[in-house]
Design a protein around this motif. Sequence first.
Motif, PDB file in Angstrom:
ATOM      1  N   LEU A   1       0.821  -1.209   0.000  1.00 20.60           N
ATOM      2  CA  LEU A   1       0.000   0.000   0.000  1.00 20.60           C
ATOM      3  C   LEU A   1       0.858   1.263   0.000  1.00 20.60           C
ATOM      4  CD1 LEU A   1      -2.793  -1.136   2.457  1.00 20.60           C
ATOM      5  CD2 LEU A   1      -2.959  -0.895  -0.036  1.00 20.60           C
ATOM      6  N   GLU A   2       1.980   1.230   0.703  1.00 16.96           N
ATOM      7  CA  GLU A   2       2.884   2.388   0.701  1.00 16.96           C
ATOM      8  C   GLU A   2       3.354   2.712  -0.710  1.00 16.96           C
ATOM      9  OE1 GLU A   2       5.871   1.204   3.505  1.00 16.96           O
ATOM     10  OE2 GLU A   2       4.772   2.071   5.191  1.00 16.96           O
ATOM     11  N   GLY A   3       3.528   1.689  -1.539  1.00 19.64           N
ATOM     12  CA  GLY A   3       3.953   1.901  -2.911  1.00 19.64           C
ATOM     13  C   GLY A   3       2.834   2.308  -3.847  1.00 19.64           C
ATOM     14  N   ILE A   4       1.593   2.119  -3.429  1.00 18.99           N
ATOM     15  CA  ILE A   4       0.445   2.440  -4.284  1.00 18.99           C
ATOM     16  C   ILE A   4      -0.019   3.878  -4.108  1.00 18.99           C
ATOM     17  CG2 ILE A   4      -2.027   1.947  -4.606  1.00 18.99           C
ATOM     18  CD1 ILE A   4      -1.384  -0.991  -4.313  1.00 18.99           C
ATOM     19  N   PHE A   5       0.143   4.425  -2.903  1.00 14.44           N
ATOM     20  CA  PHE A   5      -0.333   5.782  -2.625  1.00 14.44           C
ATOM     21  C   PHE A   5       0.806   6.800  -2.717  1.00 14.44           C
ATOM     22  CE2 PHE A   5      -3.220   3.093   0.035  1.00 14.44           C
ATOM     23  CZ  PHE A   5      -4.381   3.331  -0.674  1.00 14.44           C
ATOM     24  N   THR A   6       0.492   7.992  -3.216  1.00 17.71           N
ATOM     25  CA  THR A   6       1.472   9.070  -3.217  1.00 17.71           C
ATOM     26  C   THR A   6       1.669   9.561  -1.780  1.00 17.71           C
ATOM     27  OG1 THR A   6      -0.211  10.785  -3.565  1.00 17.71           O
ATOM     28  CG2 THR A   6       0.814   9.832  -5.553  1.00 17.71           C
ATOM     29  N   GLU A   7       2.782  10.212  -1.525  1.00 16.20           N
ATOM     30  CA  GLU A   7       3.033  10.745  -0.171  1.00 16.20           C
ATOM     31  C   GLU A   7       1.964  11.735   0.240  1.00 16.20           C
ATOM     32  OE1 GLU A   7       6.976  11.988   1.012  1.00 16.20           O
ATOM     33  OE2 GLU A   7       7.853  10.634  -0.482  1.00 16.20           O
ATOM     34  N   ASP A   8       1.469  12.532  -0.723  1.00 13.19           N
ATOM     35  CA  ASP A   8       0.460  13.548  -0.406  1.00 13.19           C
ATOM     36  C   ASP A   8      -0.970  13.029  -0.623  1.00 13.19           C
ATOM     37  OD1 ASP A   8       0.524  13.450  -3.193  1.00 13.19           O
ATOM     38  OD2 ASP A   8       0.383  15.625  -3.427  1.00 13.19           O
ATOM     39  N   PHE A   9      -1.137  11.720  -0.545  1.00  9.62           N
ATOM     40  CA  PHE A   9      -2.436  11.070  -0.717  1.00  9.62           C
ATOM     41  C   PHE A   9      -3.477  11.697   0.205  1.00  9.62           C
ATOM     42  CE2 PHE A   9      -5.246   7.642   0.943  1.00  9.62           C
ATOM     43  CZ  PHE A   9      -5.956   7.371  -0.210  1.00  9.62           C
ATOM     44  N   GLU A  10      -4.690  11.842  -0.340  1.00 10.98           N
ATOM     45  CA  GLU A  10      -5.822  12.327   0.445  1.00 10.98           C
ATOM     46  C   GLU A  10      -6.987  11.363   0.269  1.00 10.98           C
ATOM     47  OE1 GLU A  10      -4.956  17.127   0.118  1.00 10.98           O
ATOM     48  OE2 GLU A  10      -6.734  16.303  -0.832  1.00 10.98           O
ATOM     49  N   PHE A  11      -7.617  11.022   1.393  1.00  9.08           N
ATOM     50  CA  PHE A  11      -8.744  10.091   1.399  1.00  9.08           C
ATOM     51  C   PHE A  11      -9.954  10.809   1.969  1.00  9.08           C
ATOM     52  CE2 PHE A  11     -11.057   6.572   3.680  1.00  9.08           C
ATOM     53  CZ  PHE A  11     -11.478   5.888   2.550  1.00  9.08           C
ATOM     54  N   TYR A  12     -11.001  10.915   1.160  1.00 14.88           N
ATOM     55  CA  TYR A  12     -12.234  11.571   1.560  1.00 14.88           C
ATOM     56  C   TYR A  12     -13.303  10.492   1.737  1.00 14.88           C
ATOM     57  CZ  TYR A  12      -9.870  15.739  -0.163  1.00 14.88           C
ATOM     58  OH  TYR A  12      -8.972  16.745  -0.370  1.00 14.88           O
TER      59      TYR A  12
ATOM     60  N   GLU B   1      -5.384  13.120   5.528  1.00 16.07           N
ATOM     61  CA  GLU B   1      -4.416  13.810   4.676  1.00 16.07           C
ATOM     62  C   GLU B   1      -3.031  13.219   4.879  1.00 16.07           C
ATOM     63  OE1 GLU B   1      -5.206  18.244   4.045  1.00 16.07           O
ATOM     64  OE2 GLU B   1      -6.019  17.871   6.054  1.00 16.07           O
ATOM     65  N   GLY B   2      -2.476  12.695   3.802  1.00 16.46           N
ATOM     66  CA  GLY B   2      -1.137  12.121   3.841  1.00 16.46           C
ATOM     67  C   GLY B   2      -1.175  10.606   3.909  1.00 16.46           C
ATOM     68  N   ARG B   3      -0.286   9.978   3.146  1.00 12.80           N
ATOM     69  CA  ARG B   3      -0.225   8.514   3.095  1.00 12.80           C
ATOM     70  C   ARG B   3       0.031   7.918   4.470  1.00 12.80           C
ATOM     71  NH1 ARG B   3       4.500   6.729  -0.445  1.00 12.80           N
ATOM     72  NH2 ARG B   3       5.630   7.509   1.343  1.00 12.80           N
ATOM     73  N   ASP B   4       0.978   8.487   5.221  1.00 15.00           N
ATOM     74  CA  ASP B   4       1.320   7.911   6.521  1.00 15.00           C
ATOM     75  C   ASP B   4       0.181   8.033   7.525  1.00 15.00           C
ATOM     76  OD1 ASP B   4       3.773   7.179   5.498  1.00 15.00           O
ATOM     77  OD2 ASP B   4       4.783   8.991   6.211  1.00 15.00           O
ATOM     78  N   VAL B   5      -0.549   9.133   7.473  1.00 13.74           N
ATOM     79  CA  VAL B   5      -1.708   9.311   8.358  1.00 13.74           C
ATOM     80  C   VAL B   5      -2.773   8.278   8.010  1.00 13.74           C
ATOM     81  CG1 VAL B   5      -3.630  10.868   8.935  1.00 13.74           C
ATOM     82  CG2 VAL B   5      -1.301  11.763   8.785  1.00 13.74           C
ATOM     83  N   PHE B   6      -3.010   8.078   6.718  1.00 11.29           N
ATOM     84  CA  PHE B   6      -4.020   7.119   6.275  1.00 11.29           C
ATOM     85  C   PHE B   6      -3.632   5.693   6.638  1.00 11.29           C
ATOM     86  CE2 PHE B   6      -5.555   4.254   2.867  1.00 11.29           C
ATOM     87  CZ  PHE B   6      -6.919   4.361   3.099  1.00 11.29           C
ATOM     88  N   LEU B   7      -2.355   5.338   6.431  1.00 17.34           N
ATOM     89  CA  LEU B   7      -1.927   3.958   6.657  1.00 17.34           C
ATOM     90  C   LEU B   7      -1.615   3.634   8.121  1.00 17.34           C
ATOM     91  CD1 LEU B   7       0.336   3.324   3.538  1.00 17.34           C
ATOM     92  CD2 LEU B   7      -2.007   2.543   3.946  1.00 17.34           C
TER      93      LEU B   7
ATOM     94  N   MET C   1      -4.122   1.320   9.816  1.00 19.20           N
ATOM     95  CA  MET C   1      -4.076   0.020   9.151  1.00 19.20           C
ATOM     96  C   MET C   1      -2.830  -0.748   9.582  1.00 19.20           C
ATOM     97  SD  MET C   1      -4.316  -0.885   5.114  1.00 19.20           S
ATOM     98  CE  MET C   1      -5.859  -0.015   5.006  1.00 19.20           C
ATOM     99  N   ARG C   2      -1.723  -0.050   9.676  1.00 17.46           N
ATOM    100  CA  ARG C   2      -0.466  -0.682  10.116  1.00 17.46           C
ATOM    101  C   ARG C   2      -0.631  -1.263  11.517  1.00 17.46           C
ATOM    102  NH1 ARG C   2       2.435   3.179   8.849  1.00 17.46           N
ATOM    103  NH2 ARG C   2       3.331   2.373   6.941  1.00 17.46           N
ATOM    104  N   GLU C   3      -1.239  -0.497  12.421  1.00 18.15           N
ATOM    105  CA  GLU C   3      -1.471  -0.962  13.794  1.00 18.15           C
ATOM    106  C   GLU C   3      -2.388  -2.181  13.821  1.00 18.15           C
ATOM    107  OE1 GLU C   3      -2.873   2.276  16.211  1.00 18.15           O
ATOM    108  OE2 GLU C   3      -1.176   3.546  15.626  1.00 18.15           O
ATOM    109  N   ASN C   4      -3.476  -2.132  13.051  1.00 14.88           N
ATOM    110  CA  ASN C   4      -4.411  -3.269  13.003  1.00 14.88           C
ATOM    111  C   ASN C   4      -3.756  -4.507  12.412  1.00 14.88           C
ATOM    112  OD1 ASN C   4      -6.525  -1.845  14.163  1.00 14.88           O
ATOM    113  ND2 ASN C   4      -7.335  -1.185  12.196  1.00 14.88           N
TER     114      ASN C   4
END
Length: 171
Positions: free
Chosen positions: A53-64, A72-78, A81-84
């Motif tokens: 997933l880190e390779g699929i999303f841009t660093e500035d990924f936004e999920f609405y 806002e941001g790939r790391d915030v979004f993931l 999920m990483r914890e789960n």
Amino acid sequence: MKPIISFLSGIILMAIGNVDAQVARDSELYQTLMQQDSILFEAAFDTCDVATLEGIFTEDFEFYHDKGGLSEGRDVFLGPMRENCEKRDASKPQASKRILIPNSLEVYPLYKKDVLYGAIQHGVHRFESLDENNIYVKGDIAKFTHVWIKEDNIWKVKRELSYDHQYRPEQ
């Protein structure tokens, strides 16, 4: 009278220009993004593969999301999920899964100066989750829209919209 004719001509030209905007299902672009869609949701729901997933999303990924808000941001979004995934018991089935509704996927190319730089992918999917008997039961159906861009010739999701979540057990 001239402004009305100009206005109507503009609408007709826009309509004609949009008739073939969606690419054919057998096109290379459609097939590529269909495969990317499968990789994305398999990593998110089936294998819990955060590295993919880190390779699929841009660093500035936004999920609405219409229920969960904005990430806002790939790391915030993931992050969640990483914890789960770290807590997940791999011997047990995933708690939920995603099913793409057949024939719902549409792909629209994005060009700049006749060069393909991205695409809009739209579709409908259903989510199912395990009940107390470990049987998957139908959940929400929702629409999704992904804005894919090519970064160094690799397709990545820059923006994702997930909306119109509704419980529709009949579908």
